[in-house]
Design an enzyme around this catalytic site. Sequence first.
Site, short mmCIF file in Angstrom:
data_model
loop_
_atom_site.label_atom_id
_atom_site.label_comp_id
_atom_site.label_asym_id
_atom_site.label_seq_id
_atom_site.Cartn_x
_atom_site.Cartn_y
_atom_site.Cartn_z
N SER A 1 -91.04 50.48 -66.96
CA SER A 1 -92.15 49.80 -67.66
C SER A 1 -93.19 49.29 -66.65
CB SER A 1 -91.64 48.66 -68.55
OG SER A 1 -91.19 47.58 -67.79
N HIS B 1 -89.80 41.22 -58.10
CA HIS B 1 -88.46 40.68 -58.36
C HIS B 1 -88.55 39.65 -59.50
CE1 HIS B 1 -84.32 39.74 -57.33
NE2 HIS B 1 -84.63 38.46 -57.53
C1 GRF Z 1 -88.11 44.55 -63.24
O1 GRF Z 1 -87.67 43.42 -63.93
C2 GRF Z 1 -88.34 44.25 -61.78
O2 GRF Z 1 -88.64 42.92 -61.54
C3 GRF Z 1 -87.00 44.57 -61.16
O3 GRF Z 1 -86.53 45.68 -61.89
C4 GRF Z 1 -87.05 45.64 -63.21
C5 GRF Z 1 -87.61 47.00 -63.50
O4 GRF Z 1 -87.99 47.15 -64.83
N1 GRF Z 1 -87.16 44.84 -59.76
P1 GRF Z 1 -88.81 48.44 -65.29
O5 GRF Z 1 -88.00 49.66 -64.87
O6 GRF Z 1 -90.12 48.40 -64.60
O7 GRF Z 1 -88.92 48.34 -66.77
#
Ligand code: GRF
Length: 230
Positions: free
Chosen positions: A15, A148
């Site tokens: 996402s 993060h």
């Molecule tokens: C996010 O919450 C990011 O902070 C962490 O991994 C997650 C990835 O989510 N590092 P997406 O794949 O971008 O939906």
Amino acid sequence: MQIKRIAILFSGNGSNLEALIVALHNKYFIKAESYVKNADSAADFLISTNLSEFKEITQKEARGVQNTFKVEVVLALSNKADAYGLQRAEKLGVETKILLSKGKERECFDKELVGILKEQNLDLCVLAGFMRILTPIFTQNIKAINIHPSLLPLFKGAHGLVDSYNSSMCFGGVSVHFVSDELDSGEIIAQGILCKNPKEKLESYEKRVHKLEHILYPKAVLSVLASKSF
Ligand code: GRF
């Protein structure tokens, strides 16, 4: 006009990858302070998808303003073949690549990855849910940033979001930081804060975290790309 080439690395849902491509790919930017006198935020950018319109708005090119650039997402790379982000990137017209990490020594994988990224002549590598612990082979060769889901330095590691949710603190948040040799420990670029509601379920909190990430991350990428030291 400078072209800023970025690659996005991910492992799953993607996402953030999608939010980054939609906000940045093939778009033109100028730092607000370059065209608004006394702009107080270095992180604000004027955006356009159309070069002639962009030039018309800024009227600055002829006067030699250096702070305009176009962003190109030149590669979306996953270490997992079934990552949903691959479909998102393809739909948005970004080149994808799978570099499988399963069964490979950490250093071997990082060496291959660095080779691929170096070929792309990148300005910046953007990690977005790339679930890998990176060795110095990567961190010392590639300029990269990461997002993060907690207020670093609190709640580092793979369970940052859940740990932040379960903590007794009345707020959580997200952090964008440079990637360094130590996990989730590089210099912080941007942070966003979220109030926690004691009755809120994890799924709902997670949704709010992602919403915040999708706003914060593209802005943070732009501020890094536009920074003078970069
Ligand atoms: C996010 O919450 C990011 O902070 C962490 O991994 C997650 C990835 O989510 N590092 P997406 O794949 O971008 O939906």
